[in-house]
Design a protein around this motif. Structure first.
Motif, PDB file in Angstrom:
ATOM      1  N   TYR A   1       0.818  -1.212   0.000  1.00  0.00           N
ATOM      2  CA  TYR A   1       0.000   0.000   0.000  1.00  0.00           C
ATOM      3  C   TYR A   1       0.853   1.264   0.000  1.00  0.00           C
ATOM      4  N   MET A   2       2.157   1.116   0.006  1.00  0.00           N
ATOM      5  CA  MET A   2       3.037   2.284   0.057  1.00  0.00           C
ATOM      6  C   MET A   2       3.054   3.011  -1.282  1.00  0.00           C
ATOM      7  N   THR A   3       2.993   4.331  -1.210  1.00  0.00           N
ATOM      8  CA  THR A   3       3.140   5.150  -2.411  1.00  0.00           C
ATOM      9  C   THR A   3       4.615   5.146  -2.820  1.00  0.00           C
ATOM     10  N   PRO A   4       4.923   5.568  -4.049  1.00  0.00           N
ATOM     11  CA  PRO A   4       6.332   5.675  -4.437  1.00  0.00           C
ATOM     12  C   PRO A   4       7.138   6.545  -3.475  1.00  0.00           C
ATOM     13  N   GLN A   5       6.540   7.642  -3.008  1.00  0.00           N
ATOM     14  CA  GLN A   5       7.258   8.500  -2.070  1.00  0.00           C
ATOM     15  C   GLN A   5       7.533   7.770  -0.758  1.00  0.00           C
ATOM     16  N   ALA A   6       6.559   7.043  -0.271  1.00  0.00           N
ATOM     17  CA  ALA A   6       6.743   6.296   0.973  1.00  0.00           C
ATOM     18  C   ALA A   6       7.816   5.229   0.821  1.00  0.00           C
ATOM     19  N   LEU A   7       7.849   4.576  -0.329  1.00  0.00           N
ATOM     20  CA  LEU A   7       8.871   3.557  -0.578  1.00  0.00           C
ATOM     21  C   LEU A   7      10.267   4.158  -0.601  1.00  0.00           C
ATOM     22  N   SER A   8      10.424   5.265  -1.333  1.00  0.00           N
ATOM     23  CA  SER A   8      11.756   5.870  -1.423  1.00  0.00           C
ATOM     24  C   SER A   8      12.189   6.437  -0.077  1.00  0.00           C
ATOM     25  N   VAL A   9      11.268   7.035   0.659  1.00  0.00           N
ATOM     26  CA  VAL A   9      11.596   7.585   1.977  1.00  0.00           C
ATOM     27  C   VAL A   9      11.961   6.461   2.944  1.00  0.00           C
ATOM     28  N   THR A  10      11.232   5.351   2.888  1.00  0.00           N
ATOM     29  CA  THR A  10      11.531   4.210   3.764  1.00  0.00           C
ATOM     30  C   THR A  10      12.934   3.684   3.511  1.00  0.00           C
ATOM     31  N   LEU A  11      13.283   3.482   2.236  1.00  0.00           N
ATOM     32  CA  LEU A  11      14.616   2.975   1.914  1.00  0.00           C
ATOM     33  C   LEU A  11      15.692   4.001   2.283  1.00  0.00           C
ATOM     34  N   TRP A  12      15.418   5.282   2.022  1.00  0.00           N
ATOM     35  CA  TRP A  12      16.384   6.324   2.391  1.00  0.00           C
ATOM     36  C   TRP A  12      16.616   6.329   3.894  1.00  0.00           C
ATOM     37  N   ALA A  13      15.533   6.236   4.664  1.00  0.00           N
ATOM     38  CA  ALA A  13      15.660   6.272   6.126  1.00  0.00           C
ATOM     39  C   ALA A  13      16.437   5.064   6.645  1.00  0.00           C
ATOM     40  N   LEU A  14      16.164   3.890   6.097  1.00  0.00           N
ATOM     41  CA  LEU A  14      16.891   2.696   6.529  1.00  0.00           C
ATOM     42  C   LEU A  14      18.390   2.851   6.255  1.00  0.00           C
TER      43      LEU A  14
END
Length: 275
Positions: A47-60
């Motif tokens: 259910y993650m948007t593209p922005q949520a996906l990129s932010v999640t990977l960036w944060a990790l």
């Protein structure tokens, strides 16, 4: 945060929590992070948007947290599925994060990334372009030549003068390792060498500066002078100087190999040797 009820945490909230921790420089307990990542994988990643996906990977990546293989696979699969909807900044952040996490994506993911990032290259900032080149080289990927050409041409158009010393050294490091970079790639490489020389000569005492030699591959003395005197490194740290020295030595060796080729070698072969 330890009391957050993860079962009620939706896709955007999970991404926001990780972003907040990374931005604030805070790292929660390993146990809590494992629960959050399990929740992301099991319940919300699709259910993650593209922005949520990129932010999640960036944060990790910023937190130095490497997800379990199954969680990483789920994040990569979802990002591949939504690749066409990623913004230019989202693409840059995502490939940078994968490089920091040392997680090379599969061929299908790479193909989608190179295709879409090439289509959005004109919307990328100079730092974003540098991050893409560095990440691709760091992951050992072999991008299509047309991708390298377009990224190099865009970075040349925007200019290297606004890049930090780290940005310039990252361009040199990346372009010294990406093969088959075409004419634009070679132009970018030599432009980065010139910009590095300008920055280095500001750091080296006048008597140690290169005396007007315009050959871009003759800057080893300047680099050595900076690396031998830690008090004069200024914007370049010792690791960046070492990386640039290694790249220049590689280019010099390739140039010597070219000089030993038969005289009937084509220009195209010479460019390929430099790439």
């Amino acid at each position: 945060c330890q009391e957050v009820t993860l079962r009620s945490c939706d896709a955007q909230s999970a991404s926001n929590i990780l972003w907040a921790f990374a931005t604030l420089g805070l790292r929660p307990s390993v146990a809590w992070l494992n629960r959050l990542l399990h929740h992301i994988e099991a319940s919300v990643v699709t259910y993650m948007t593209p922005q949520a996906l990129s932010v999640t990977l960036w944060a990790l990546a910023a937190l130095g947290v490497i997800p379990q293989p199954s969680c990483m696979s789920a994040l990569l699969a979802s990002s591949a599925h939504n690749m066409q909807r990623f913004t230019a900044q989202g693409l840059c952040n995502t490939i940078w994060a994968l490089a920091v996490l040392e997680k090379a994506p599969g061929k299908a993911w790479q193909s989608a990334f190179f295709r879409h990032s090439r289509a959005t290259v004109t919307n990328m900032t100079s730092q974003g372009l540098v991050n893409c080149l560095w990440a691709v080289a760091r992951l050992g990927l072999q991008p299509p030549q047309e991708w390298v050409v377009d990224v190099a041409a865009q970075l040349l158009q925007q200019g290297l003068q606004g890049l930090s010393s780290q940005g310039v050294s990252n361009v040199l490091w990346a372009m010294g390792r990406i093969k088959n970079s075409g004419r634009q790639g070679q132009q970018l490489l030599h432009a980065a060498l010139q910009q590095a020389t300008v920055l280095l000569e500001r750091q080296v005492p006048k008597q140690q500066q290169d005396k007007g030699n315009s050959n871009n591959l003759q800057h080893v003395d300047t680099l050595s002078a900076v690396s031998s005197d830690s008090s004069s490194t200024g914007g370049f740290n010792v690791y960046e100087v070492a990386g640039m020295l290694h790249t220049v030595c590689q280019l010099q060796a390739q140039q010597q190999m070219m000089a030993s080729e038969p005289c009937n070698s084509s220009i195209g072969n010479r460019e390929a040797a430099l790439g």
